[in-house]
Design a protein around this motif. Structure first.
Motif: not given
Length: 342
Positions: A98, A110, A113, A122-125, A207, A211, A213, A234, A237
């Motif tokens: 992640s 991002a 990814a 998984s993507l966390l911003l 993406v 996600t 955000v 995204i 998201a």
């Protein structure tokens, strides 16, 4: 928890990174300037990382030019950031992980990814935006960059006021000192200018990773509407508004922010921490999790900061406790543990 700082070779220089905790890998891209050695002494930052590290292996690193990484740096672009990140992930042998990016680290995460959809689970911003030039009008951006270059002491104090509005004088001074220790005036200005220049609007629609955000409602450093726009670009998201005004995610209510992250990751089927079972210790469960993600013993040793011989011993103990022979059987066990927690 103890922080272990090590160094990874990249085509552009040596990068300092730290590994804390146990469980599936969570690569954390720190924003702007950082110093792994000094920020670990900040109670709120340490508490935030430790909260995540109770369930995940949290990997943080200082950008080239900052902190404990090589200070010499000539190129400040999105491509150079992606090259360093890719080299670090490759050296650690991570096959699936992640990504958690803060400020311009969110833009880099991002973009990574999009280029590695099969690797990013998984993507966390947090506190980021799609286009850096939207952070402030051009004259304001140039004034800030000029101030940093002309008087880093004054520039760091002004930025501390922007990042920590309403904070005590003691906290503001400490944050300003940390910025100056983390990077020279020239590097700090170049990294901020890089943030202003990065534009990832064109790729956010690509993406594929689930996600999350997150953004502070009252942030002065990165206006709230920019975080909302980022999430809207995204596909699918989730957007979570965090209360407060301070830009660092750990500066206000880090327990709530950590809980939000853990809840999101827990809802994803790709990288959940396996629960204990079969009499396995926490470290043995961690090793099985990493085996399930396809890592070799050598790669696991690099991630955990231990010797290959130590990992070999853990694997043998797991085999004996679970009554299995192969790594595939260990991976099946880890998958069953994940399914049982859904």
């Amino acid at each position: 928890m103890k922080q272990a700082v090590r160094f990874a070779s990249t085509p552009r220089g040596r990068v300092a990174y730290s590994v804390v905790g146990s469980g599936p890998p969570l690569v954390y891209l720190l924003g702007w300037v950082s110093h792994l050695g000094l920020v670990w002494d900040v109670p709120a930052h340490r508490g935030f990382v430790e909260a995540l590290a109770r369930r995940y292996t949290v990997i943080r690193y200082d950008k080239l030019g900052c902190g404990l990484s090589d200070r010499g740096r000539a190129e400040f672009t999105l491509e150079s950031e992606l090259e360093v990140l890719g080299a670090l992930i490759g050296q650690l042998g991570l096959k699936r992980y992640s990504l958690f990016g803060s400020c311009e680290g969110g833009q880099v995460a991002a973009a990574h990814a999009v280029r590695h959809p099969d690797a990013v689970a998984s993507l966390l911003l947090y506190g980021s935006c799609a286009r850096g030039e939207d952070l402030a009008p051009e004259p304001v951006r140039q004034s800030i960059l000029s101030l940093i270059g002309a008087h880093w002491g004054m520039g760091s104090r002004v930025l501390a006021d922007v990042w920590l509005p309403g904070a005590s004088a003691e906290l503001t001074d400490a944050f300003a000192r940390l910025q100056r220790a983390a990077a020279t005036a020239e590097t700090a200005a170049a990294l901020l200018d890089m943030f202003y220049r990065i534009d990832v609007r064109y790729l956010l629609s690509e993406v594929q990773a689930p996600t999350l955000v997150m953004h502070r409602r009252g942030s002065r450093a990165v206006p709230f509407e920019l975080g909302r726009e980022l999430a809207s670009l995204i596909p699918g998201a989730q957007f979570v508004a965090l209360e407060g005004r301070m830009q660092p995610i750990y500066a206000e209510g880090f327990e709530g922010a950590a809980s939000t992250i853990l809840a999101f990751l827990g809802d994803q089927g790709g990288l959940r921490p396996a629960s204990g079972g079969g009499g396995l210790t926490e470290r043995e469960v961690q090793v099985v999790d990493l085996i399930a993600e396809g890592l070799t013993n050598a790669s696991i040793a690099r991630v955990l900061g231990v010797s290959v011989r130590t990992v070999d011993a853990h694997v043998e103990h797991v085999r004996a406790k679970l009554g299995v022979r192969s790594r595939a059987q260990m991976a099946v066990w880890a998958s069953e543990q994940r399914l049982s927690r859904r």
